[in-house]
Enzyme design. Sequence first.
Site, short mmCIF file in Angstrom:
data_model
loop_
_atom_site.label_atom_id
_atom_site.label_comp_id
_atom_site.label_asym_id
_atom_site.label_seq_id
_atom_site.Cartn_x
_atom_site.Cartn_y
_atom_site.Cartn_z
N ASP A 126 0.98 -1.39 -0.19
CA ASP A 126 0.00 0.36 -0.37
C ASP A 126 1.00 1.68 0.45
O ASP A 126 0.61 2.15 -0.89
CB ASP A 126 -1.19 0.21 1.02
CG ASP A 126 -2.12 -1.17 1.78
OD1 ASP A 126 -2.31 -1.72 0.72
OD2 ASP A 126 -1.30 -2.16 2.16
N HIS B 185 -4.95 -3.35 5.95
CA HIS B 185 -4.83 -4.21 4.09
C HIS B 185 -5.84 -4.55 4.00
O HIS B 185 -6.20 -5.28 3.92
CB HIS B 185 -3.46 -4.92 4.82
CG HIS B 185 -3.81 -5.32 2.83
ND1 HIS B 185 -2.84 -4.31 2.29
CD2 HIS B 185 -4.01 -6.23 2.90
CE1 HIS B 185 -2.82 -4.80 0.71
NE2 HIS B 185 -3.59 -6.17 0.37
N1 LIG Z 1 -0.52 -7.70 2.41
C1 LIG Z 1 -1.08 -8.02 0.82
O1 LIG Z 1 0.05 -6.72 0.61
C2 LIG Z 1 -0.98 -8.86 -0.23
C3 LIG Z 1 -1.79 -10.18 0.20
N2 LIG Z 1 -1.99 -11.12 -1.07
C4 LIG Z 1 -2.47 -12.36 0.05
O2 LIG Z 1 -1.61 -13.11 -0.27
C5 LIG Z 1 -2.28 -13.95 0.21
C6 LIG Z 1 -0.93 -14.92 -1.20
O3 LIG Z 1 -1.54 -14.70 -2.41
P1 LIG Z 1 -1.35 -15.86 -3.91
O4 LIG Z 1 0.47 -16.27 -3.39
O5 LIG Z 1 -1.92 -14.72 -5.39
O6 LIG Z 1 -2.24 -17.05 -3.43
P2 LIG Z 1 -2.38 -17.72 -4.69
O7 LIG Z 1 -3.18 -19.12 -4.29
O8 LIG Z 1 -1.18 -18.35 -5.13
O9 LIG Z 1 -1.50 -19.27 -3.59
C7 LIG Z 1 -1.72 -19.20 -2.02
C8 LIG Z 1 -0.38 -21.07 -1.96
O10 LIG Z 1 -0.80 -21.05 -0.47
C9 LIG Z 1 -1.42 -22.05 -0.68
N3 LIG Z 1 -1.48 -22.23 1.11
C10 LIG Z 1 -2.50 -22.55 1.54
N4 LIG Z 1 -2.91 -22.60 2.79
C11 LIG Z 1 -1.26 -23.01 3.23
C12 LIG Z 1 -1.28 -23.53 4.70
N5 LIG Z 1 -1.58 -23.46 5.31
N6 LIG Z 1 0.16 -23.93 4.99
C13 LIG Z 1 1.62 -23.98 3.39
N7 LIG Z 1 0.44 -23.37 2.33
C14 LIG Z 1 -1.05 -22.87 1.76
C15 LIG Z 1 -1.43 -22.89 -0.94
O11 LIG Z 1 -1.91 -24.30 -1.39
C16 LIG Z 1 -1.64 -22.00 -2.27
O12 LIG Z 1 -0.29 -22.58 -3.38
C17 LIG Z 1 -3.74 -14.14 -0.05
O13 LIG Z 1 -4.21 -14.18 1.01
C18 LIG Z 1 -3.97 -12.44 -0.62
O14 LIG Z 1 -4.73 -12.62 -0.50
C19 LIG Z 1 -1.39 -10.50 -1.95
C20 LIG Z 1 -1.19 -9.54 -2.57
C21 LIG Z 1 -1.16 -8.37 -1.57
O1 LIG Z 2 -6.97 -7.37 -2.65
C1 LIG Z 2 -5.90 -8.52 -2.89
O2 LIG Z 2 -7.29 -9.69 -2.70
C2 LIG Z 2 -5.20 -8.80 -2.77
C3 LIG Z 2 -3.93 -7.47 -1.89
O3 LIG Z 2 -4.44 -8.01 -0.81
C4 LIG Z 2 -4.07 -6.58 -2.39
O4 LIG Z 2 -3.00 -6.64 -3.61
O5 LIG Z 2 -3.35 -4.96 -1.81
#
Ligand SMILES: NC(=O)C1=CN([C@@H]2O[C@H](COP(=O)(O)OP(=O)(O)OC[C@H]3O[C@@H](n4cnc5c(N)ncnc54)[C@H](O)[C@@H]3O)[C@@H](O)[C@H]2O)C=CC1
Ligand SMILES: O=C([O-])CC(=O)C(=O)O
Length: 330
Positions: free
Chosen positions: A161, A189
Amino acid sequence: MPVSQPVNVTVTGAAGQIGYALLFRVASGQLLGPDTPVRLRLLEVPQAVKAAEGTAMELDDCAFPLLAGIDIHDDATAAFDGTNVALLVGARPRTAGMERGDLLSANGGIFGPQGAAINAGAASDVRVLVVGNPANTNAWIAAQHAPDVPADRFTAMTRLDHNRALAQLAARTRSTVSDIQRLAIWGNHSATQYPDLTHATISGRPALEVVDDEAWVRDTFIPTVAKRGAAIIEARGASSAASAANAAIDHVHTWVHGTPEGDWTSAGVVSDGSYGVPEGLVSSFPVTSSGGEWRIVPDLDVDDFSRERIDASVAELVEEREAVRALGLV
Ligand SMILES: NC(=O)C1=CN([C@@H]2O[C@H](COP(=O)(O)OP(=O)(O)OC[C@H]3O[C@@H](n4cnc5c(N)ncnc54)[C@H](O)[C@@H]3O)[C@@H](O)[C@H]2O)C=CC1
Ligand SMILES: O=C([O-])CC(=O)C(=O)O
């Protein structure tokens, strides 16, 4: 943290899209610096272990000089044993028809046990960054399950952010991101977050004076930053991955190496009660880092508009915490 001994870096959700954008950068030295070897510990759910093995093969094929080894786990206790840096990326994403309570419940089931595993076996200098959403509350849940780990080692990612806000402000003012200092993200967030320009400067001049357009700040800048995640999903058909991985690298790099003199950044940290944010909540604040510790920037003036925005986002964090408590997750 040792310099010659490899640092153990655990990445959960290693086979996901952020994991794929993150691991190569960690292994190349961008997380901890060019003199620090790393041992990667990948944690995945059993059905994604094979995909994680594929990523590990590619990591091998990069022949990174700093990569001291890769272990792949489907068990949190093993994955966090001896870990120095824990990047908690894996989470249960929100799917169609899922209520907020369902999301909190699914993630409580992940971050509670992971917090307990960190408590049981992580290295004494462990630093935890939670990326998986809802990041602030997941970090809070993990911290609740790790009573022996100092609470300030649990953080949530709002650096994305912060970076988004830098980029929007730079574009609007035809400046560069390096000209901008003292921008801040407050709160959760989520779409309620408050990107705050009131203390920001651009080449030393107050940002609000350079912008000179209150309506732009209120009606364009703030919602654009706060809803950027949704805009990326709309455009890309998938949520932010490379930019999220980049922000995770930035967060930990700053935590370990410090903020530049005179500037600060934003991170979700455990509140000490500053700025009326209830103690213990994991909220984004303007923070500095030095000696490996975050410090909330003290004594900033908070005007009425900012107060209202901060309070609204913090109210959402309180609601999430109460919902988690009501679900019996802590
Ligand atoms: N804080 C932030 O600024 C942001 C947060 N996010 C969040 O990050 C997270 C991951 O995003 P992506 O990689 O795009 O999702 P994704 O769905 O591509 O990957 C998530 C991975 O986590 C694994 N997973 C699920 N439960 C698990 C567990 N208990 N232990 C280990 N691995 C586990 C899944 O098998 C999958 O491979 C989501 O919650 C998303 O909303 C995404 C963008 C920004
Ligand atoms: O909005 C979402 O699901 C992923 C996220 O947290 C971001 O991009 O900031």
